[in-house]
Design an enzyme around this catalytic site. Structure first.
Site, mmCIF file in Angstrom:
data_model
loop_
_atom_site.group_PDB
_atom_site.id
_atom_site.type_symbol
_atom_site.label_atom_id
_atom_site.label_comp_id
_atom_site.label_asym_id
_atom_site.label_seq_id
_atom_site.Cartn_x
_atom_site.Cartn_y
_atom_site.Cartn_z
ATOM 1 N N ASP A 38 0.861 -1.187 0.000
ATOM 2 C CA ASP A 38 0.000 0.000 0.000
ATOM 3 C C ASP A 38 0.893 1.230 0.000
ATOM 4 O OD1 ASP A 38 -3.280 0.227 0.926
ATOM 5 O OD2 ASP A 38 -2.092 2.063 0.909
ATOM 6 N N ASN A 91 -5.763 -4.604 -6.086
ATOM 7 C CA ASN A 91 -6.961 -4.070 -5.426
ATOM 8 C C ASN A 91 -6.906 -2.568 -5.156
ATOM 9 O OD1 ASN A 91 -9.326 -4.361 -3.357
ATOM 10 N ND2 ASN A 91 -7.627 -3.517 -2.154
ATOM 11 N N TYR A 157 -14.075 7.004 -12.484
ATOM 12 C CA TYR A 157 -14.106 5.732 -11.747
ATOM 13 C C TYR A 157 -14.769 4.642 -12.602
ATOM 14 C CZ TYR A 157 -14.797 2.567 -7.777
ATOM 15 O OH TYR A 157 -14.772 1.477 -6.933
ATOM 16 N N LYS A 161 -12.956 1.267 -14.057
ATOM 17 C CA LYS A 161 -13.363 -0.087 -13.668
ATOM 18 C C LYS A 161 -13.850 -0.903 -14.877
ATOM 19 C CE LYS A 161 -12.383 0.322 -9.264
ATOM 20 N NZ LYS A 161 -11.280 -0.454 -8.666
ATOM 21 N N ILE A 190 -19.852 -1.488 -0.402
ATOM 22 C CA ILE A 190 -19.175 -2.188 0.687
ATOM 23 C C ILE A 190 -18.789 -1.177 1.765
ATOM 24 C CG2 ILE A 190 -17.262 -3.730 1.275
ATOM 25 C CD1 ILE A 190 -19.226 -4.894 -0.851
ATOM 26 N N THR A 192 -16.662 0.524 3.707
ATOM 27 C CA THR A 192 -15.243 0.865 3.889
ATOM 28 C C THR A 192 -15.114 2.392 3.938
ATOM 29 O OG1 THR A 192 -14.686 1.118 1.559
ATOM 30 C CG2 THR A 192 -14.569 -1.126 2.451
HETATM 31 P P1 NAD Z 1 -10.258 1.992 0.888
HETATM 32 O O1 NAD Z 1 -10.109 3.431 0.577
HETATM 33 O O2 NAD Z 1 -10.646 1.564 2.258
HETATM 34 O O3 NAD Z 1 -8.913 1.202 0.521
HETATM 35 C C1 NAD Z 1 -8.187 1.478 -0.642
HETATM 36 C C2 NAD Z 1 -6.710 1.267 -0.356
HETATM 37 O O4 NAD Z 1 -5.973 1.536 -1.564
HETATM 38 C C3 NAD Z 1 -6.175 2.223 0.729
HETATM 39 O O5 NAD Z 1 -5.465 1.496 1.697
HETATM 40 C C4 NAD Z 1 -5.286 3.162 -0.051
HETATM 41 O O6 NAD Z 1 -4.178 3.672 0.704
HETATM 42 C C5 NAD Z 1 -4.825 2.283 -1.199
HETATM 43 N N1 NAD Z 1 -4.314 3.059 -2.321
HETATM 44 C C6 NAD Z 1 -4.869 4.162 -2.889
HETATM 45 N N2 NAD Z 1 -4.085 4.630 -3.858
HETATM 46 C C7 NAD Z 1 -3.003 3.802 -3.911
HETATM 47 C C8 NAD Z 1 -1.837 3.770 -4.710
HETATM 48 N N3 NAD Z 1 -1.579 4.710 -5.631
HETATM 49 N N4 NAD Z 1 -0.952 2.762 -4.526
HETATM 50 C C9 NAD Z 1 -1.166 1.822 -3.566
HETATM 51 N N5 NAD Z 1 -2.251 1.809 -2.770
HETATM 52 C C10 NAD Z 1 -3.149 2.806 -2.942
HETATM 53 O O7 NAD Z 1 -11.294 1.444 -0.177
HETATM 54 P P2 NAD Z 1 -11.915 -0.006 -0.448
HETATM 55 O O8 NAD Z 1 -13.364 0.168 -0.483
HETATM 56 O O9 NAD Z 1 -11.302 -1.046 0.421
HETATM 57 O O10 NAD Z 1 -11.425 -0.192 -1.959
HETATM 58 C C11 NAD Z 1 -10.642 -1.306 -2.400
HETATM 59 C C12 NAD Z 1 -10.961 -1.554 -3.844
HETATM 60 O O11 NAD Z 1 -12.320 -1.942 -3.947
HETATM 61 C C13 NAD Z 1 -10.794 -0.342 -4.757
HETATM 62 O O12 NAD Z 1 -10.227 -0.728 -5.991
HETATM 63 C C14 NAD Z 1 -12.210 0.133 -4.946
HETATM 64 O O13 NAD Z 1 -12.375 0.855 -6.148
HETATM 65 C C15 NAD Z 1 -12.953 -1.179 -4.950
HETATM 66 N N6 NAD Z 1 -14.389 -1.094 -4.680
HETATM 67 C C16 NAD Z 1 -14.857 -0.617 -3.492
HETATM 68 C C17 NAD Z 1 -16.245 -0.542 -3.273
HETATM 69 C C18 NAD Z 1 -16.849 -0.040 -1.986
HETATM 70 O O14 NAD Z 1 -18.082 0.144 -1.934
HETATM 71 N N7 NAD Z 1 -16.091 0.189 -0.948
HETATM 72 C C19 NAD Z 1 -17.112 -0.967 -4.273
HETATM 73 C C20 NAD Z 1 -16.603 -1.433 -5.470
HETATM 74 C C21 NAD Z 1 -15.226 -1.505 -5.649
#
Ligand code: NAD
Length: 253
Positions: A38, A91, A157, A161, A190, A192
């Site tokens: 990360d 991710n 976004y 995706k 989700i 988060t």
């Molecule tokens: P989150 O913000 O809790 O976690 C994302 C993580 O990615 C963080 O720890 C952040 O520091 C890291 N990150 C961001 N930019 C980065 C970079 N340049 N290099 C390395 N790490 C980096 O969000 P989340 O909800 O856990 O998201 C995880 C994945 O799931 C993402 O790809 C997001 O698009 C996808 N997603 C999330 C949801 C939701 O509802 N939460 C829905 C669909 C998809």
């Protein structure tokens, strides 16, 4: 109970929080050794410590997926530490800002594409040759329901995706003969920090969406992590190029 990822060497990006952290814990529980990657150091160290506290093996490495050098170093570090790379969960992602296309900024759009789409490309570019050399592997890219349908105000976004699913399908085609499976997971809403930020930027958006979605509740990071473990396990040995929704029926209607 058998552990579906026993002895596997895995890396997970974006593992300092949310879905990536849940995946790190689930992979370790399933028997994998994990590199937690990360850009955010404190959270990444905390994830690795949480895994070790549950008896698993995990190490943190700072990696910004916007940097090819960081991503190459991540893959090299995983192979140096574990001797191989069996599983990768690409991710890391950001949501960007909410604005209609005509009012959004080019720089902000490019930033989302750089992290979410080019970040996954950089990971695949570094991981696939290592897996070919190792005789096979399994990769899961975190896409989204926004990779399958549109979402007003989130064009960068959504574009990123949709692109992740395109990369997933193409990599699956190109590397099936090398014993590498490449799939995507498409989470819905989700619970988060990312969803908290979207809700703060657009108050009420979450409850409005849930009101018209089949299950009417948020998913947990653990529910996504379980699907990622399955996709990386031998139980999914004939599944590749698939975009698996974990969305409580979000894209059904
Ligand atoms: P989150 O913000 O809790 O976690 C994302 C993580 O990615 C963080 O720890 C952040 O520091 C890291 N990150 C961001 N930019 C980065 C970079 N340049 N290099 C390395 N790490 C980096 O969000 P989340 O909800 O856990 O998201 C995880 C994945 O799931 C993402 O790809 C997001 O698009 C996808 N997603 C999330 C949801 C939701 O509802 N939460 C829905 C669909 C998809």
């Amino acid at each position: 109970m058998t552990r579906p990822l026993e002895g596997k060497a895995a890396l997970i990006t974006g593992a300092a929080a949310g879905i990536g952290r849940a995946a790190a814990l689930a992979f370790a529980h399933a028997g994998a050794r994990v590199i937690v990657a990360d850009v955010e150091v404190a959270g990444g160290e905390a994830t690795a410590a949480l895994v070790r506290a549950t008896g698993g093996e995990a190490y943190f490495l700072r990696c910004d997926v916007r940097s090819s050098a960081d991503v190459e170093a991540l893959v090299a570090h995983t192979v140096e530490r574990f001797g191989r790379l069996d599983c990768a969960v690409n991710n890391a992602g950001i949501e960007g800002t909410i604005a209609p296309i005509g009012e959004s900024l080019e720089e902000a759009t490019a930033r989302v594409l750089d992290v979410n789409l080019m970040g996954v490309w950089r990971c695949l570019h570094a991981e696939l040759p290592r897996m070919v050399a190792g005789g096979g592997g399994a990769i899961v890219n975190t896409a989204s329901v926004a990779g399958l349908v549109g979402a007003g105000g989130l064009a960068p976004y959504v574009a990123s995706k949709h692109g992740v699913i395109g990369l997933t399908k193409t990599a699956a085609l190109e590397y099936a003969a090398s014993g590498i499976r490449v799939n995507a997971v498409c989470p819905g809403l989700i619970q988060t920090a990312m969803l908290d930020r979207l809700e703060a930027a657009s108050p009420g958006v979450t409850s409005a969406l849930l009101a018209v979605k089949p299950m009417g509740r948020l998913g947990s990071p653990d529910e996504v992590a379980a699907a990622v473990v399955w996709l990386c396990s031998d139980a999914a040995s004939f599944t590749t190029g698939h975009a698996l929704t974990v969305d409580g029926g979000y894209v059904v209607p």
